[in-house]
Design an enzyme around this catalytic site. Structure first.
Site, PDB file in Angstrom:
ATOM      1  CG  HIS A   1      -1.801   1.159   1.396  1.00  0.00           C
ATOM      2  ND1 HIS A   1      -3.110   1.178   0.976  1.00  0.00           N
ATOM      3  CD2 HIS A   1      -1.569   2.373   1.934  1.00  0.00           C
ATOM      4  CE1 HIS A   1      -3.644   2.347   1.249  1.00  0.00           C
ATOM      5  NE2 HIS A   1      -2.733   3.096   1.832  1.00  0.00           N
ATOM      6  CD  GLU A   2       1.576   3.526   3.829  1.00  0.00           C
ATOM      7  OE1 GLU A   2       1.724   4.597   3.207  1.00  0.00           O
ATOM      8  OE2 GLU A   2       0.598   3.313   4.578  1.00  0.00           O
TER       9      GLU A   2
ATOM     10  CG  HIS B   1       0.484   6.434  -0.276  1.00  0.00           C
ATOM     11  ND1 HIS B   1      -0.495   7.258  -0.758  1.00  0.00           N
ATOM     12  CD2 HIS B   1      -0.092   5.706   0.722  1.00  0.00           C
ATOM     13  CE1 HIS B   1      -1.629   7.046  -0.089  1.00  0.00           C
ATOM     14  NE2 HIS B   1      -1.412   6.100   0.819  1.00  0.00           N
TER      15      HIS B   1
ATOM     16  CD  GLU C   1      -4.886   7.108   1.129  1.00  0.00           C
ATOM     17  OE1 GLU C   1      -4.705   5.887   0.970  1.00  0.00           O
ATOM     18  OE2 GLU C   1      -4.240   7.785   1.941  1.00  0.00           O
TER      19      GLU C   1
END
Lengths: 494, 494
Positions: free
Chosen positions: B263-264, B267, B293
């Site tokens: 997930h990160e 980003h 996001e």
């Protein structure tokens, strides 16, 4: 309610200290955490901040507030603070903003490139960046010297060690030179008569780290307000509320990282125990770099390598790495009190250490005063290293003039602090021992509280309230003398 | 040579971006490195910096330069940059300096105390700090609302997601609510028909970290410009040149940290691939929090939990942790596509995730608009959690309203970004698949280059050049629609 001039100043310095907090953490991060790609942006950000703080500090209004505050009714601490404020203001006002920014950028660039140039022994590449740093440092020294009416090098010395001059240093170092080579030769000869067993590795990094943390705990490091990390060049950074020390590990070598940690813990405890009653004010900062080094060397050399402390430490070592012949008590103590001239300053024993400092002092002074150029450094380094320690660094830049990072960001004038610090440390330890008759027994039992209380009362709690001379005279009954250092070395090594 | 108004602005914003660099690194450090004792000083330093940047940004002269620049001859990018500059200027000018400082301090305090209050389930203590944060956020919302002529909550929403309104959100969320509960029930029911084998730990932290780094490498994270560390609440911080992502490890649970890292990494890749041609300018920043996001969820949900990617990942898992029944391919894929409503938002599957967001959206909107008070949060939380997911959080604040840190520093208006991001991600993946017929085969072979090129060309390289609507319309042919998200969930889970 109108603020007094003094209140205006304290507000301004509180603000500056907060900006300095951010720069300190970002600098620590640059050495301990930052990946290479962040280098340029970080350098620019730090330079922008150095310009901002320079602007705030040198605002004409600050000068007017200082003039006004000198007429105001201040107590002793406030007066000492005002004096420090004035010193910072005058030192900063001498420098044009463009020079401040250029120095910051050139320093970041030189240090960053050094990280890969050093392992590659790339003097060619390194010297290009260093030349720019030297050029800017000479400009700075010239401006400071003109304003102070002193030599260029003395003007830089004064930043780190207020009131120290090269004339006084020359006298102190001449004293050293008159007895140290002989002492070094005799100590080496004496030690050559017995064969020591070297510790056998590997010593895993993770276990070395645990041992370092254990030593920090023994020595009272406050982990609620600090950390231990890794960097290429060990240092103590951060802010008093959050002190960041670093070390570097070599799995074949046990004691280098350990005593490095003990050294930095001395710096850290000074920072962690500075006064906090005057938030953001210069009076609560550490007195000078030499006094700072005196604390790290007090921890590493006076206390850390004493037989009593080494004995106390031994069970922790054996517990973590298992027993081996090198850890037989007598061998282990002798191993950690070896006198063994080597290339690397930070790994040097305390007898040969001053050679590393005097060498750098002579080179950097000539460099700043314009008597030599960057190209001359390797040859001079080799000559002096041969003369002092009988070691050749010809073509070996990595273990010669590229081993340190002090010059990379223009920290000329810092090196003498190490040997001044060693002298202060010996003088302080002598005074502490006189004041604490139980000291050796305490240390053997692992109780350092009286010793640390003595340091707290005599050094730490005073911040910059007194000049270095006053501070050391109050603590030991006299101003700096090399004779305690000599007595200490003779007692331990002859 | 006289600078144009536009040049004055770019110089000012370059300076601001450098200060913001220092604040970003110091904030990352606060979450990932700082010992507790550094908290107060850090909070004060960051607050002082927020006051400084507020002063620089809201200087009247900036307003004059903006007026002047609007008359100057600018190209498209410069015009887009000017528009972003104006947005930042107007948003900042609305707030008095004292409020900016008070918000920063209250936020640091609340977040710092949360770290120990959460494990202690200490709602009493936490709510005291939160009340102060809410009070200041309401003041901020009131000022912004008056200036913009909108509701208070909408005024905060606009900071994170320009041009988004609660009316539009209500419509989008009403759409969701019309089909999601049924989809959730059907997916849960379908999955209940087979029994999955749970992975058996322990999974040592160090090995989990290695696996995370491996996944980051597969996904193109640039380690020359970023790091992976640990923090209580995972996040992506730092600066585009040096992106810092964090995760947290649980030795009994393998996939939570791993998918957190994926997930990160989404980003991070957005940040690492933003344009760099206009140093320090707002036009090269990420478009909005929802687009941010969308990138993390694109990586975690659209790509990361697809069967093709999961299959590609499996050998790395088995290699590091050994084989076990849970890693049989079919079981492993099903395990990572489980729909299992739970307390913790960041651990939620993508079907129940929107429930967590809508719940927080409804509560924070009522809180900011003054319809409820801080004391009302736990009860409302419990009611909504029961209604959506059939879970009780009565008395369990730690896994209820104290699980997140968004509210601690006044980030009201952020939460909707997560579900907007999930919708954008589905819409973007749909468009990418249409553009890349080989996509599934590429993923199965571990070749993500075409997919990442598509993201680079359609999202990353544009920074803030276009509005969110324009950006998403250019990339996908239409403005945001919930139907791609629905189609994605139906395809994967029914």
């Amino acid at each position: 309610m109108k603020m007094t001039n003094y209140q205006q100043l304290t507000r301004t310095f509180l603000r500056l200290s907060r900006f300095s907090h951010l720069s300190s953490i970002a600098s620590w991060d640059m050495f301990a955490m930052m990946p290479p790609g962040g280098s340029q942006a970080r350098g620019e950000a730090l330079a922008e901040m150095s310009v901002l703080t320079h602007q705030i500090l040198t605002d004409k209004q600050v000068g007017q507030w200082i003039d006004g505050a000198e007429q105001e009714n201040l107590n002793d601490v406030e007066r000492a603070n005002l004096q420090e404020i004035k010193r910072h203001y005058e030192q900063a006002s001498l420098l044009p903003e463009a020079l401040v920014e250029a120095k910051s950028l050139a320093g970041s660039r030189c240090e960053h490139a050094w990280r890969t140039q050093r392992p590659n022994n790339d003097w060619e590449g390194f010297s290009q960046n260093l030349k720019e740093v030297v050029k800017l440092s000479r400009e700075e020294a010239k401006l400071r010297a003109e304003a102070k009416g002193c030599s260029r090098y003395d003007a830089l010395l004064d930043i780190f060690e207020p009131q120290m001059t090269s004339a006084r240093l020359d006298a102190l170092f001449a004293d050293l030179k008159s007895w140290l080579p002989d002492l070094l030769a005799r100590a080496t000869e004496k030690q050559a008569q017995r064969t020591l067993i070297a510790p056998e590795g590997p010593f895993p990094t993770a276990t070395q780290r645990e041992l370092g943390l254990e030593a920090m705990k023994m020595l009272g490091f406050d982990f609620n307000g600090g950390r231990l990390d890794v960097s290429a060049h060990p240092f103590c950074g951060g802010v008093p509320e959050d002190v960041r020390i670093t070390t570097r590990y070599n799995e074949n070598e046990l004691f280098s990282a350990l005593f490095g940690v003990i050294h930095e813990t001395g710096h850290a405890r000074y920072e962690q125990n500075l006064p906090r009653e005057w938030p953001g004010q210069p009076v609560q900062l550490a007195r000078s770099t030499a006094i700072h080094e005196s604390q790290s060397l007090f921890f590493e050399m006076q206390l850390g390598r004493s037989e009593a402390f080494l004995t106390r430490l031994l069970p922790h070592i054996v517990q973590r790495f298992g027993d081996q012949p090198a850890f037989a008590p007598e061998n282990y103590v002798a191993w950690n009190q070896r006198v063994k001239p080597g290339y690397i300053r930070v790994d040097a024993d305390e007898v040969s250490y001053p050679a590393h400092v005097v060498l750098r002092y002579e080179i950097e002074r000539a460099l700043i005063d314009g008597d030599i150029e960057v190209e001359d450094i390797p040859t001079l380094w080799d000559e002096k290293m041969q003369a002092w320690l009988g070691l050749s660094t010809k073509g070996n830049y990595r273990d010669g003039c590229m081993q340190d990072i002090h010059w990379t960001d223009g920290g000329f004038g810092y090196f003498p602090s190490y040997t001044l610090g060693a002298m202060y440390a010996a003088q302080l330890f002598h005074a502490a021992r006189a004041a604490l008759p139980q000291l050796n027994a305490d240390i053997a039992q692992g109780d350092f509280s009286a010793l640390f209380d003595w340091l707290r009362q005599n050094i730490w709690q005073h911040g910059s309230r007194f000049s270095t001379s006053q501070l050391i005279t109050n603590a030991t009954g006299e101003d700096l003398s090399a004779r305690y250092f000599r007595a200490h070395l003779e007692a331990r090594y002859l």
